[in-house]
Design an enzyme around this catalytic site. Structure first.
Site, PDB file in Angstrom:
ATOM      1  N   CYS A 120      36.245  61.276 117.599  1.00  0.00           N
ATOM      2  CA  CYS A 120      37.016  60.165 118.187  1.00  0.00           C
ATOM      3  C   CYS A 120      37.370  60.390 119.655  1.00  0.00           C
ATOM      4  O   CYS A 120      37.754  59.458 120.351  1.00  0.00           O
ATOM      5  CB  CYS A 120      38.272  59.914 117.357  1.00  0.00           C
ATOM      6  SG  CYS A 120      37.888  59.546 115.641  1.00  0.00           S
ATOM      7  N   HIS A 262      43.087  55.800 121.391  1.00  0.00           N
ATOM      8  CA  HIS A 262      42.142  55.750 120.279  1.00  0.00           C
ATOM      9  C   HIS A 262      42.820  55.045 119.103  1.00  0.00           C
ATOM     10  O   HIS A 262      43.916  55.407 118.684  1.00  0.00           O
ATOM     11  CB  HIS A 262      41.723  57.166 119.895  1.00  0.00           C
ATOM     12  CG  HIS A 262      41.061  57.229 118.578  1.00  0.00           C
ATOM     13  ND1 HIS A 262      39.989  56.424 118.263  1.00  0.00           N
ATOM     14  CD2 HIS A 262      41.315  57.967 117.470  1.00  0.00           C
ATOM     15  CE1 HIS A 262      39.608  56.683 117.032  1.00  0.00           C
ATOM     16  NE2 HIS A 262      40.398  57.616 116.513  1.00  0.00           N
ATOM     17  N   ASN A 292      39.289  52.030 112.687  1.00  0.00           N
ATOM     18  CA  ASN A 292      39.011  53.194 113.524  1.00  0.00           C
ATOM     19  C   ASN A 292      37.503  53.258 113.781  1.00  0.00           C
ATOM     20  O   ASN A 292      36.732  53.487 112.859  1.00  0.00           O
ATOM     21  CB  ASN A 292      39.489  54.454 112.783  1.00  0.00           C
ATOM     22  CG  ASN A 292      39.274  55.727 113.580  1.00  0.00           C
ATOM     23  OD1 ASN A 292      38.498  55.747 114.527  1.00  0.00           O
ATOM     24  ND2 ASN A 292      39.948  56.786 113.176  1.00  0.00           N
TER      25      ASN A 292
HETATM   26  N1  COA Z   1      44.780  52.560  98.757  1.00  0.00           N
HETATM   27  C1  COA Z   1      45.798  52.791  97.916  1.00  0.00           C
HETATM   28  N2  COA Z   1      46.351  53.990  97.755  1.00  0.00           N
HETATM   29  C2  COA Z   1      45.835  55.018  98.462  1.00  0.00           C
HETATM   30  C3  COA Z   1      44.756  54.843  99.345  1.00  0.00           C
HETATM   31  C4  COA Z   1      44.225  53.549  99.481  1.00  0.00           C
HETATM   32  N3  COA Z   1      43.210  53.264 100.311  1.00  0.00           N
HETATM   33  N4  COA Z   1      44.464  56.036  99.919  1.00  0.00           N
HETATM   34  C5  COA Z   1      45.321  56.909  99.402  1.00  0.00           C
HETATM   35  N5  COA Z   1      46.144  56.308  98.519  1.00  0.00           N
HETATM   36  C6  COA Z   1      47.223  56.881  97.732  1.00  0.00           C
HETATM   37  C7  COA Z   1      47.102  58.372  97.576  1.00  0.00           C
HETATM   38  O1  COA Z   1      46.249  58.684  96.489  1.00  0.00           O
HETATM   39  C8  COA Z   1      48.534  58.776  97.317  1.00  0.00           C
HETATM   40  O2  COA Z   1      48.846  58.532  95.988  1.00  0.00           O
HETATM   41  P1  COA Z   1      49.808  59.518  95.181  1.00  0.00           P
HETATM   42  O3  COA Z   1      51.138  59.436  95.895  1.00  0.00           O
HETATM   43  O4  COA Z   1      49.828  58.904  93.807  1.00  0.00           O
HETATM   44  O5  COA Z   1      49.172  60.862  95.250  1.00  0.00           O
HETATM   45  C9  COA Z   1      49.329  57.799  98.161  1.00  0.00           C
HETATM   46  O6  COA Z   1      48.448  56.698  98.437  1.00  0.00           O
HETATM   47  C10 COA Z   1      49.804  58.375  99.459  1.00  0.00           C
HETATM   48  O7  COA Z   1      48.719  59.029 100.067  1.00  0.00           O
HETATM   49  P2  COA Z   1      48.903  59.836 101.396  1.00  0.00           P
HETATM   50  O8  COA Z   1      47.617  60.498 101.761  1.00  0.00           O
HETATM   51  O9  COA Z   1      50.133  60.676 101.295  1.00  0.00           O
HETATM   52  O10 COA Z   1      49.209  58.626 102.377  1.00  0.00           O
HETATM   53  P3  COA Z   1      49.642  58.669 103.889  1.00  0.00           P
HETATM   54  O11 COA Z   1      50.902  57.940 104.060  1.00  0.00           O
HETATM   55  O12 COA Z   1      49.518  60.032 104.488  1.00  0.00           O
HETATM   56  O13 COA Z   1      48.519  57.771 104.546  1.00  0.00           O
HETATM   57  C11 COA Z   1      46.522  57.952 105.836  1.00  0.00           C
HETATM   58  C12 COA Z   1      47.161  58.174 104.488  1.00  0.00           C
HETATM   59  C13 COA Z   1      45.065  58.440 105.782  1.00  0.00           C
HETATM   60  C14 COA Z   1      46.537  56.467 106.134  1.00  0.00           C
HETATM   61  C15 COA Z   1      47.334  58.703 106.900  1.00  0.00           C
HETATM   62  O14 COA Z   1      47.494  60.044 106.528  1.00  0.00           O
HETATM   63  C16 COA Z   1      46.662  58.656 108.223  1.00  0.00           C
HETATM   64  O15 COA Z   1      46.522  57.617 108.813  1.00  0.00           O
HETATM   65  N6  COA Z   1      46.282  59.810 108.769  1.00  0.00           N
HETATM   66  C17 COA Z   1      45.605  59.867 110.018  1.00  0.00           C
HETATM   67  C18 COA Z   1      44.197  59.486 109.783  1.00  0.00           C
HETATM   68  C19 COA Z   1      43.508  59.161 111.054  1.00  0.00           C
HETATM   69  O16 COA Z   1      43.957  58.357 111.797  1.00  0.00           O
HETATM   70  N7  COA Z   1      42.387  59.838 111.285  1.00  0.00           N
HETATM   71  C20 COA Z   1      41.593  59.638 112.396  1.00  0.00           C
HETATM   72  C21 COA Z   1      42.203  60.331 113.549  1.00  0.00           C
HETATM   73  S1  COA Z   1      40.990  60.623 114.695  1.00  0.00           S
END
Ligand code: COA
Length: 341
Positions: A120, A262, A292
């Protein structure tokens, strides 16, 4: 190559054109929810994303890159380019690089063309390398493209990554100019930390897999990410890099008109603006429409902001990114008077 004479040492690279291209097919959150266990509400509240553009069959990264590159060259009013730098995580093939093919598609056969792999942060790495080619006198015009067919490396069963990413391409043309001109690329703050390589990765497909003692799993052929840790590192490094870039430009936070970061996640963007003490209404938000798009994200956001009128001639902007590697970067510049195609 037509290299103007260098007088008084190094020249600056100046943005003189920009363009963007998105594949026509749009996939909404509801469409994703129909085929995997997720919902529009979950995706919107956790990420801010509402839809993304996805490539159709027969549309590899080189296609997207050439479309955006052609538009940037039209915007710049140039047909001659001395070098092409392509930032991508999703090359057409593992070997060779995709840039020579893109150059060929654009009628630039014979010019140096190479890929940059910084996920990214790729567009900012490419911008820095391209500015260096101009500063050294090796090139007078460089085409810098960020292009991704990211959907092609996502496991269709992976709801966590599957909802985040989209495809697209954006590009700028840099020309030789003066450091005080609007559009001049100043200090580009870049960094990396390879100890974080496992946070954002596709494990299979390289020499690691082919020399592996323990065979890898089928899922290793796809993209994987440790989202929570990425979130924390992204906020920290984008903030620090942006503050360093501001410092080099001699600007205070309050003087920044727009942050073009980004487009990973709306909550990451909000956290960065808060830590920089810059109001949220100065953030360009494009991820709601495209998700993204990795290396394409910043040039796509530039084109979007210009089309909405948020990005205006003379605006003081910060570009910043965090990505796999881990890699990060930021630069501050004044937006030039150009028409984005
Ligand atoms: N739909 C529904 N539920 C989902 C899901 C989806 N697409 N993806 C994950 N979940 C669930 C998980 O299984 C978890 O369930 P559980 O509590 O029963 O275990 C719950 O949602 C929470 O998951 P978690 O990973 O803790 O969510 P989060 O608040 O951290 O959000 C991201 C996940 C990926 C959106 C977040 O971590 C994020 O944006 N991270 C940065 C990613 C990014 O931008 N990367 C590129 C940077 S270059």
């Amino acid at each position: 190559m037509r290299i103007p004479e260098v007088r008084g040492g190094l020249r600056s690279a100046v943005i003189c054109g920009a363009g963007a291209w998105l594949p026509p097919r749009i996939v909404t959150n509801d469409e994703l929810a129909a085929r995997m266990d997720t919902s529009d509400e979950w995706i919107r509240t956790r990420t801010g994303i509402r839809a993304r553009h996805i490539v159709s069959p027969g549309m590899p990264t080189s296609h997207l890159a050439a479309e955006a590159g052609a538009r940037a060259m039209e915007s710049a009013g140039v047909t001659e380019i001395d070098a092409l730098v392509l930032a991508t995580t999703t090359p057409d093939r593992p070997c060779p690089a995709t840039a020579p093919l893109v150059a060929h598609k654009l009628g630039l056969t014979g010019r140096p063309a190479f890929d940059i792999s910084a996920v990214c942060t790729g567009f900012l790495y490419a911008l820095s390398v391209a500015a260096g080619l101009i500063a050294s006198g090796a090139a007078a015009h460089v085409l810098v493209i960020g292009a991704e067919a990211f959907s092609t490396i996502i496991d269709p069963r992976d709801r966590t990554s599957g909802v985040l990413f989209g495809d697209g391409a954006g590009a700028v043309v840099l020309r030789a100019g003066e450091p005080q001109e609007p559009g001049a690329i100043g200090w580009v703050e870049l960094g990396s930390d390879g100890s974080l390589a496992d946070l954002i990765t596709v494990r299979a497909g390289g020499s690691e897999q082919r020399t592996a003692v323990v065979p890898q799993q089928p899922a290793d052929a796809y993209f994987s990410m440790i989202g929570k840790e990425v979130f924390t590192h992204a906020v920290k490094h984008m903030t620090q890099a942006s503050l360093t870039a501001l410092n080099h430009a001699g600007w205070r936070s309050g003087e920044v008109d727009l942050i073009i970061a980004h487009q990973a996640n709306l909550r990451i963007l909000h956290a960065v603006s808060e830590r920089m003490d810059i109001p949220r209404n100065r953030l360009v938000v494009h991820l709601d429409q495209v998700g993204n798009t990795a290396a394409a994200s910043i040039p796509l956001a530039l084109a979007h902001a210009q089309s909405t009128g948020e990005l205006f001639t003379g605006a003081r902007i910060i570009l910043t990114a965090f990505g796999g590697g881990a890699t990060w970067g930021a630069t501050a510049l004044t937006w030039p008077a150009i028409k984005v195609e």
